[in-house]
Design a protein around this motif. Structure first.
Motif, PDB file in Angstrom:
ATOM      1  N   GLN A 144       0.827  -1.207   0.000  1.00  0.00           N
ATOM      2  CA  GLN A 144       0.000   0.000   0.000  1.00  0.00           C
ATOM      3  C   GLN A 144       0.862   1.259   0.000  1.00  0.00           C
ATOM      4  O   GLN A 144       0.509   2.249  -0.649  1.00  0.00           O
ATOM      5  N   PHE A 145       1.980   1.227   0.712  1.00  0.00           N
ATOM      6  CA  PHE A 145       2.885   2.380   0.725  1.00  0.00           C
ATOM      7  C   PHE A 145       3.392   2.674  -0.675  1.00  0.00           C
ATOM      8  O   PHE A 145       3.359   3.819  -1.132  1.00  0.00           O
ATOM      9  N   SER A 148       0.616   3.957  -2.983  1.00  0.00           N
ATOM     10  CA  SER A 148       0.339   5.355  -2.682  1.00  0.00           C
ATOM     11  C   SER A 148       1.461   6.256  -3.193  1.00  0.00           C
ATOM     12  O   SER A 148       1.204   7.324  -3.766  1.00  0.00           O
ATOM     13  N   LEU A 149       2.699   5.840  -3.014  1.00  0.00           N
ATOM     14  CA  LEU A 149       3.841   6.603  -3.517  1.00  0.00           C
ATOM     15  C   LEU A 149       3.781   6.746  -5.035  1.00  0.00           C
ATOM     16  O   LEU A 149       4.036   7.821  -5.578  1.00  0.00           O
TER      17      LEU A 149
END
Length: 166
Positions: A144-145, A148-149
């Motif tokens: 998810q990181f 999102s990035l």
């Protein structure tokens, strides 16, 4: 985005397609290499050009051995020793500073040069993506990181492209 793609791949579903794509790429790379070699034998590039330095002793005797140092640099860049410095530095060989050892063998030192090591970045991204895929639920926050990035980066790039003059 490479981390996202690798972390969301399912090898069981994509196995046959991946194997076919790999075989396709390898076959056509081999074919194009063979065509290039054949044309080099037919055309003989550089045959009519004379070297003004020929016979003057200005060409190093060990210049043919430098190809092994190119492969050494490639391997050192694929497997970086520092994951943070991979975006700042890359390994290269200092051909201007040869070192002669006691057996009168010439070696060239490996140095760190400024510049992004893109092959190291790609390799690290692939490894992190595969590891996140293997971590299953524990790797979801990591996935998810990076998703999102990727979205934030794409949004910034769109805005920058809108304000830059053509």
């Amino acid at each position: 985005n490479i981390v996202n793609v690798m972390s969301n791949l399912n090898p069981k579903e994509n196995g046959k397609v991946s194997a076919f794509a790999l075989a396709f790429i390898l076959f056509f790379n081999l074919l194009s290499s063979l065509i290039g070699i054949a044309y080099a034998f037919i055309i003989k590039p550089g045959e009519s050009v004379t070297n003004p330095n020929a016979g003057s002793g200005t060409v190093a005797q060990d210049s043919g051995n430098q190809i092994s140092y190119i492969f050494r640099d490639l391997l050192l860049n694929i497997f970086p020793d520092n994951i943070i410095a991979v975006s700042l530095n890359q390994a290269s060989t200092n051909f201007s500073g040869p070192i002669k050892n006691s057996n009168n063998e010439t070696t060239y030192p490996s140095v760190t040069a400024a510049g992004t090591n893109m092959i190291g970045v790609l390799f690290c991204s692939l490894v992190f993506g595969i590891a996140a895929n293997g971590a299953k639920e524990k790797g979801e926050a990591f996935k998810q990181f990076f998703a999102s990035l990727g979205e934030v980066t794409m949004l910034l790039m769109q805005k920058f492209l809108l304000v830059t003059p053509v």
